[in-house]
Design an enzyme around this catalytic site. Structure first.
Site, PDB file in Angstrom:
ATOM      1  N   ASP A  46       5.762  -2.960  11.120  1.00  0.00           N
ATOM      2  CA  ASP A  46       4.326  -2.638  11.287  1.00  0.00           C
ATOM      3  C   ASP A  46       3.879  -2.679  12.758  1.00  0.00           C
ATOM      4  OD1 ASP A  46       4.582  -5.398  11.327  1.00  0.00           O
ATOM      5  OD2 ASP A  46       2.896  -5.793   9.984  1.00  0.00           O
TER       6      ASP A  46
ATOM      7  N   SER B 230       7.694  -4.909   7.023  1.00  0.00           N
ATOM      8  CA  SER B 230       7.423  -5.832   8.129  1.00  0.00           C
ATOM      9  C   SER B 230       8.095  -7.186   7.977  1.00  0.00           C
ATOM     10  CB  SER B 230       5.921  -5.986   8.295  1.00  0.00           C
ATOM     11  OG  SER B 230       5.371  -4.695   8.341  1.00  0.00           O
TER      12      SER B 230
ATOM     13  N   ARG C 148       0.819  -1.211   0.000  1.00  0.00           N
ATOM     14  CA  ARG C 148       0.000   0.000   0.000  1.00  0.00           C
ATOM     15  C   ARG C 148       0.850   1.257   0.000  1.00  0.00           C
ATOM     16  NH1 ARG C 148      -4.015   0.729   4.426  1.00  0.00           N
ATOM     17  NH2 ARG C 148      -2.181   0.336   5.710  1.00  0.00           N
TER      18      ARG C 148
HETATM   19  N1  LIG Z   1     -11.976 -13.117   8.121  1.00  0.00           N
HETATM   20  C1  LIG Z   1     -10.755 -13.528   8.465  1.00  0.00           C
HETATM   21  N2  LIG Z   1     -10.557 -14.217   9.612  1.00  0.00           N
HETATM   22  C2  LIG Z   1      -9.342 -14.673   9.968  1.00  0.00           C
HETATM   23  N3  LIG Z   1      -8.244 -14.497   9.211  1.00  0.00           N
HETATM   24  C3  LIG Z   1      -8.384 -13.828   8.064  1.00  0.00           C
HETATM   25  C4  LIG Z   1      -9.634 -13.299   7.633  1.00  0.00           C
HETATM   26  N4  LIG Z   1      -9.449 -12.671   6.446  1.00  0.00           N
HETATM   27  C5  LIG Z   1      -8.143 -12.806   6.153  1.00  0.00           C
HETATM   28  N5  LIG Z   1      -7.501 -13.502   7.115  1.00  0.00           N
HETATM   29  C6  LIG Z   1      -6.079 -13.888   7.163  1.00  0.00           C
HETATM   30  O1  LIG Z   1      -5.305 -12.762   7.524  1.00  0.00           O
HETATM   31  C7  LIG Z   1      -4.108 -12.740   6.771  1.00  0.00           C
HETATM   32  C8  LIG Z   1      -3.925 -11.352   6.180  1.00  0.00           C
HETATM   33  O2  LIG Z   1      -3.706 -10.483   7.235  1.00  0.00           O
HETATM   34  P1  LIG Z   1      -3.795  -8.907   7.115  1.00  0.00           P
HETATM   35  O3  LIG Z   1      -5.013  -8.566   6.367  1.00  0.00           O
HETATM   36  O4  LIG Z   1      -3.675  -8.369   8.468  1.00  0.00           O
HETATM   37  O5  LIG Z   1      -2.630  -8.468   6.183  1.00  0.00           O
HETATM   38  P2  LIG Z   1      -1.126  -8.433   6.048  1.00  0.00           P
HETATM   39  O6  LIG Z   1      -0.726  -7.028   6.050  1.00  0.00           O
HETATM   40  O7  LIG Z   1      -0.865  -9.248   4.834  1.00  0.00           O
HETATM   41  O8  LIG Z   1      -0.451  -9.190   7.255  1.00  0.00           O
HETATM   42  P3  LIG Z   1       0.810  -8.796   8.129  1.00  0.00           P
HETATM   43  O9  LIG Z   1       0.322  -7.644   8.901  1.00  0.00           O
HETATM   44  O10 LIG Z   1       1.116 -10.011   8.960  1.00  0.00           O
HETATM   45  O11 LIG Z   1       1.925  -8.403   7.263  1.00  0.00           O
HETATM   46  C9  LIG Z   1      -4.186 -13.825   5.746  1.00  0.00           C
HETATM   47  O12 LIG Z   1      -3.352 -14.890   6.163  1.00  0.00           O
HETATM   48  C10 LIG Z   1      -5.623 -14.286   5.783  1.00  0.00           C
HETATM   49  O13 LIG Z   1      -5.734 -15.676   5.668  1.00  0.00           O
END
Ligand SMILES: Nc1ncnc2c1ncn2[C@@H]1O[C@H](COP(=O)(O)OP(=O)(O)OP(=O)(O)O)[C@@H](O)[C@H]1O
Length: 456
Positions: free
Chosen positions: A197, A143, A81
């Site tokens: 993060d 992160s 992002r």
């Molecule tokens: N409704 C939900 N319930 C539980 N887990 C979910 C849900 N939707 C997505 N996820 C899980 O959350 C993860 C994505 O996390 P997030 O959206 O916080 O983003 P990220 O920025 O990619 O993660 P990080 O902060 O660890 O770098 C994916 O592994 C996904 O499987």
């Protein structure tokens, strides 16, 4: 009317018994983690410590008076992002952001391609927001485990969460981004800080909640940071002479257990998941907790029980046999059904190519999901309690981000319950959902960095 069964078959219970951590096991996890954190902080033991406790070079919590416009980049999981954050007051923050999907081929391609892609996205965004001529300060939320040598210098120690781009480990990530920006030649960008993060999340919650001392992520991966006394941050070159009393420590707790100390709470399914990841033997704690792995753990239990004819007997499904096909969001869906109702559960079963005519199978599927998500929350509680005990404070807020915490219907309550049981009586804590922590936090750190530069 058919009676909904409520008892779990002993064979299913036995299959997931390893996920059901006892209070004694949790206490032991806290003890072991405390040891590992102390090793990460101390100069002598840091090189061989698994929980690295990296110095973030962020020593100032927000005052609430930070103002101005800042750019933020957020790279760390499924999406990348770019954000423009306008801190107008501590209750009025404008955020414009744009997400870009990182092609899966890019996750393992040359690092140069990844950084060129980031610079291109940044350029697109600046063009759209008409920012080309302005050298707006930028905070880079990155992160992955970084050995920081300053607020604008961070060496990537290892990739995690499915990334494995070549030519980045061992390099200064800020320089790689700066070089990609210069290769384009059309952007004036002033990178003033690189941060994890977790640190962004802590900062953004501390902007409005003065008591915030921990930042936690339970998303694709899991990690936490906390506020340590500068004198204990021995890997900081000025730890004895710094006039500032605190240092935010990026624990990088995902690696807890990489030396075997968590083997007593791991299950055979954890070992299978570990083997199919690009980083086997690494990020042991994270692989027991975070969103990237929870769905796969449930799938592995299901496949095992199906092979033994103990669930969905007589059914076959190609989908369920395929790695990573059980999404972690399914756990949230299934556990959102009210007891005795299996609407979401049935939908998931059908999406997986199964019929699932028997209510008992649905009950069992829910039981497996609960086992995996409860263990995740229990281990996370252990981690938070370790940090609260380490800080030795009686009243603390924890800023939390990540889809698992945000969307799982019981995650918050599970953390509250288990933390309360593990903490000494009388310790007050609250868990705050962070809203866009990475972006806001990057802006707040950029604001402080600019201020510190100006006052030098
Ligand atoms: N409704 C939900 N319930 C539980 N887990 C979910 C849900 N939707 C997505 N996820 C899980 O959350 C993860 C994505 O996390 P997030 O959206 O916080 O983003 P990220 O920025 O990619 O993660 P990080 O902060 O660890 O770098 C994916 O592994 C996904 O499987």
């Amino acid at each position: 009317m058919s009676v909904v069964p409520t008892t779990i078959a002993p064979e299913v219970e036995a299959a997931v018994a390893g996920f059901m951590l006892t209070q004694a096991q949790m206490t032991e996890v806290v003890e072991r983690m405390t040891k590992e954190i102390k090793m990460g902080l101390a100069r002598d033991t840091h090189p061989r410590a698994v929980i690295k406790c990296f110095v973030s070079y962020v020593q100032d919590l927000p005052t609430g008076k930070e103002r101005g416009k800042y750019l933020a980049l957020d790279l760390g999981g499924s999406n990348f992002r770019v954000l423009l954050v306008d801190l107008k007051s501590n209750t009025d923050i404008d955020i414009v952001s744009k997400s870009f999907v990182i092609a899966s081929s890019m996750l393992s391609g040359p690092g140069k391609d990844l950084f060129d892609f980031i610079a291109n996205c940044l350029a697109d965004f600046c063009k759209e927001q008409r920012l080309q001529g302005e050298a707006i300060p930028l905070g880079f939320t990155f992160s992955f485990p970084l050995q920081q040598q300053g607020l604008t210098k961070g060496i990537l120690v290892t990739w995690t969460k499915g990334f494995s781009c070549e030519g980045v480990v061992g390099k200064n990530v800020v320089a790689l981004l700066q070089e990609a920006i210069e290769r384009r030649g059309d952007l004036k960008i002033n990178i003033v800080a690189i941060l994890n993060d977790t640190v962004g999340t802590l900062m953004s919650c501390a902007f409005t909640s003065r008591n915030c001392r921990i930042g936690l992520i339970v998303g694709t991966g899991s990690n936490a940071c906390y506020v340590e006394k500068t004198v204990n941050a021995e890997c900081f070159e000025n730890y004895q002479t710094s006039p500032k009393p605190h240092m935010i420590i990026n624990a990088e707790w995902g690696a807890f257990g990489d030396n075997g100390v968590l083997d007593f709470v791991r299950t055979p399914y954890d070992r299978i998941v570990d083997k199919v990841t690009p980083n086997p033997g690494k990020q042991t704690f994270e692989k027991c907790i975070s969103g990237m792995y929870m769905g796969e753990l449930v799938r592995l239990v299901l496949v095992d029980l199906m092979a033994k004819g103990l669930i969905f007997a007589g059914e076959r499904s190609e989908k369920i046999q395929t790695q990573w096909n059980f999404q972690t969001s399914y756990l949230s869906d299934i556990e959102s059904d009210s007891p005795g109702d299996f609407r979401n559960c049935s939908k998931v079963i059908n999406q997986l190519g199964l019929v699932g005519n028997h209510v008992r199978d649905k009950l069992h599927l829910r039981y497996i999901c609960e086992a995996v998500s409860s263990r995740s929350a229990k281990l996370c509680s252990c981690g938070l309690v370790t940090l609260i005990n380490k800080m030795n404070i009686n009243d603390v807020s924890v800023g939390i981000d990540g889809s698992v915490y945000r969307f799982h219907p019981r995650y918050h309550d599970l953390l509250m319950f288990h933390m309360t049981k593990l903490l000494r009586p009388g310790i007050k804590f609250e868990l705050l959902e962070s809203d866009d922590g990475s972006g806001k936090g990057a802006a707040l750190i950029a604001a402080t960095a600019v201020q510190n530069q100006a006052s030098k």
